[in-house]
Design a protein around this motif. Structure first.
Motif, PDB file in Angstrom:
ATOM      1  N   ILE A 199       0.832  -1.207   0.000  1.00 55.12           N
ATOM      2  CA  ILE A 199       0.000   0.000   0.000  1.00 55.12           C
ATOM      3  C   ILE A 199       0.868   1.260   0.000  1.00 55.12           C
ATOM      4  N   ALA A 200       1.993   1.220   0.697  1.00 52.05           N
ATOM      5  CA  ALA A 200       2.902   2.368   0.686  1.00 52.05           C
ATOM      6  C   ALA A 200       3.480   2.580  -0.709  1.00 52.05           C
ATOM      7  N   LEU A 201       3.868   1.510  -1.348  1.00 47.84           N
ATOM      8  CA  LEU A 201       4.445   1.579  -2.690  1.00 47.84           C
ATOM      9  C   LEU A 201       3.435   2.101  -3.714  1.00 47.84           C
ATOM     10  N   VAL A 202       2.246   1.541  -3.702  1.00 52.40           N
ATOM     11  CA  VAL A 202       1.215   1.965  -4.653  1.00 52.40           C
ATOM     12  C   VAL A 202       0.817   3.412  -4.397  1.00 52.40           C
ATOM     13  N   SER A 203       0.631   3.774  -3.144  1.00 49.16           N
ATOM     14  CA  SER A 203       0.245   5.152  -2.810  1.00 49.16           C
ATOM     15  C   SER A 203       1.307   6.146  -3.254  1.00 49.16           C
ATOM     16  N   MET A 204       2.541   5.761  -3.119  1.00 51.18           N
ATOM     17  CA  MET A 204       3.634   6.647  -3.497  1.00 51.18           C
ATOM     18  C   MET A 204       3.725   6.820  -5.020  1.00 51.18           C
ATOM     19  N   LEU A 205       3.471   5.757  -5.755  1.00 56.45           N
ATOM     20  CA  LEU A 205       3.701   5.790  -7.196  1.00 56.45           C
ATOM     21  C   LEU A 205       2.485   6.178  -8.041  1.00 56.45           C
ATOM     22  N   TYR A 206       1.281   5.939  -7.543  1.00 60.67           N
ATOM     23  CA  TYR A 206       0.125   6.128  -8.413  1.00 60.67           C
ATOM     24  C   TYR A 206      -0.243   7.601  -8.566  1.00 60.67           C
ATOM     25  N   ILE A 207      -1.319   7.849  -9.237  1.00 63.60           N
ATOM     26  CA  ILE A 207      -1.757   9.170  -9.689  1.00 63.60           C
ATOM     27  C   ILE A 207      -1.445  10.286  -8.677  1.00 63.60           C
ATOM     28  N   PRO A 208      -0.915  11.390  -9.177  1.00 62.84           N
ATOM     29  CA  PRO A 208      -0.667  12.509  -8.273  1.00 62.84           C
ATOM     30  C   PRO A 208      -1.991  13.112  -7.804  1.00 62.84           C
ATOM     31  N   CYS A 209      -1.912  13.952  -6.794  1.00 67.28           N
ATOM     32  CA  CYS A 209      -3.134  14.566  -6.285  1.00 67.28           C
ATOM     33  C   CYS A 209      -3.721  15.542  -7.315  1.00 67.28           C
ATOM     34  N   ILE A 210      -4.933  15.943  -7.070  1.00 64.80           N
ATOM     35  CA  ILE A 210      -5.658  16.803  -8.008  1.00 64.80           C
ATOM     36  C   ILE A 210      -4.891  18.086  -8.322  1.00 64.80           C
ATOM     37  N   SER A 211      -4.277  18.684  -7.307  1.00 62.61           N
ATOM     38  CA  SER A 211      -3.554  19.936  -7.553  1.00 62.61           C
ATOM     39  C   SER A 211      -2.388  19.731  -8.519  1.00 62.61           C
ATOM     40  N   VAL A 212      -1.703  18.612  -8.425  1.00 61.33           N
ATOM     41  CA  VAL A 212      -0.611  18.328  -9.356  1.00 61.33           C
ATOM     42  C   VAL A 212      -1.154  18.084 -10.761  1.00 61.33           C
ATOM     43  N   ILE A 213      -2.271  17.390 -10.856  1.00 61.52           N
ATOM     44  CA  ILE A 213      -2.884  17.156 -12.165  1.00 61.52           C
ATOM     45  C   ILE A 213      -3.262  18.485 -12.816  1.00 61.52           C
ATOM     46  N   LEU A 214      -3.788  19.411 -12.031  1.00 59.89           N
ATOM     47  CA  LEU A 214      -4.142  20.731 -12.565  1.00 59.89           C
ATOM     48  C   LEU A 214      -2.915  21.505 -13.034  1.00 59.89           C
ATOM     49  N   VAL A 215      -1.826  21.409 -12.299  1.00 57.94           N
ATOM     50  CA  VAL A 215      -0.580  22.068 -12.717  1.00 57.94           C
ATOM     51  C   VAL A 215      -0.059  21.425 -13.999  1.00 57.94           C
ATOM     52  N   LEU A 216      -0.092  20.096 -14.057  1.00 53.57           N
ATOM     53  CA  LEU A 216       0.327  19.401 -15.282  1.00 53.57           C
ATOM     54  C   LEU A 216      -0.523  19.842 -16.465  1.00 53.57           C
ATOM     55  N   ALA A 217      -1.816  19.968 -16.256  1.00 57.90           N
ATOM     56  CA  ALA A 217      -2.717  20.389 -17.329  1.00 57.90           C
ATOM     57  C   ALA A 217      -2.397  21.807 -17.786  1.00 57.90           C
ATOM     58  N   SER A 218      -2.084  22.683 -16.860  1.00 60.13           N
ATOM     59  CA  SER A 218      -1.767  24.064 -17.259  1.00 60.13           C
ATOM     60  C   SER A 218      -0.427  24.148 -17.969  1.00 60.13           C
ATOM     61  N   GLU A 219       0.500  23.267 -17.618  1.00 59.11           N
ATOM     62  CA  GLU A 219       1.822  23.282 -18.249  1.00 59.11           C
ATOM     63  C   GLU A 219       1.864  22.515 -19.572  1.00 59.11           C
ATOM     64  N   PHE A 220       1.195  21.374 -19.616  1.00 61.47           N
ATOM     65  CA  PHE A 220       1.306  20.485 -20.771  1.00 61.47           C
ATOM     66  C   PHE A 220       0.003  20.253 -21.518  1.00 61.47           C
ATOM     67  N   GLY A 221      -1.106  20.725 -20.990  1.00 57.98           N
ATOM     68  CA  GLY A 221      -2.410  20.482 -21.596  1.00 57.98           C
ATOM     69  C   GLY A 221      -3.079  19.273 -20.972  1.00 57.98           C
ATOM     70  N   TRP A 222      -4.403  19.198 -21.153  1.00 50.77           N
ATOM     71  CA  TRP A 222      -5.183  18.123 -20.539  1.00 50.77           C
ATOM     72  C   TRP A 222      -4.853  16.751 -21.096  1.00 50.77           C
ATOM     73  N   LYS A 223      -4.588  16.686 -22.378  1.00 47.56           N
ATOM     74  CA  LYS A 223      -4.312  15.385 -22.991  1.00 47.56           C
ATOM     75  C   LYS A 223      -3.057  14.751 -22.383  1.00 47.56           C
ATOM     76  N   ARG A 224      -1.990  15.522 -22.286  1.00 48.81           N
ATOM     77  CA  ARG A 224      -0.754  14.995 -21.690  1.00 48.81           C
ATOM     78  C   ARG A 224      -0.920  14.748 -20.196  1.00 48.81           C
ATOM     79  N   SER A 225      -1.641  15.635 -19.530  1.00 54.48           N
ATOM     80  CA  SER A 225      -1.872  15.471 -18.100  1.00 54.48           C
ATOM     81  C   SER A 225      -2.595  14.160 -17.815  1.00 54.48           C
TER      82      SER A 225
END
Length: 121
Positions: free
Chosen positions: A68-94
């Motif tokens: 659970i520690a491994l999966v939690s650490m590696l899987y999808i970033p939190c919503i705020s990171v996804i939003l930053v990724l979307a603003s930097e790279f676009g929604w498709k890449r995010s």
């Protein structure tokens, strides 16, 4: 809200093939991974609330704790990171990055469960 509306069990049942059969975790862990999308630390906080204790060793084996520690650490970033990724790279890449992280985390978690079970189980 999930508990009050009665969605806790149905959501966990839908996620059971991944959480129980692939990752070797208790069925209740499925919902905790969803809350981790909001904020990473909610994975552990939700687990503490659902088990009614922060003594996870009383409810999870050492192998399950590592998985659970491994999966939690590696899987999808939190919503705020996804939003930053979307603003930097676009929604498709995010979304592509997020999907890749989910698949990679689950793949590594499942492999870790199997390997650790051989040596620790």
């Amino acid at each position: 809200v999930f508990y009050a509306v009665g969605l806790l069990t149905p959501v966990n049942n839908v996620l059971a093939p991944v959480t129980v059969f692939w990752l070797g975790l208790p069925i209740i862990v499925g919902i905790t991974l969803i809350f981790g999308i909001v904020r990473k630390e909610l994975t552990i906080l939700t687990l503490a609330v659902l088990f009614g204790s922060t003594n996870f060793a009383a409810f999870l084996t050492p192998v399950q704790l590592i998985v659970i520690a491994l999966v939690s650490m590696l899987y999808i970033p939190c919503i705020s990171v996804i939003l930053v990724l979307a603003s930097e790279f676009g929604w498709k890449r995010s979304l592509a990055i997020s999907f890749t992280e989910i698949v990679l985390a689950l793949l590594i978690g499942g492999i870790a469960f199997r390997l650790l079970s051989l040596f620790m189980g």
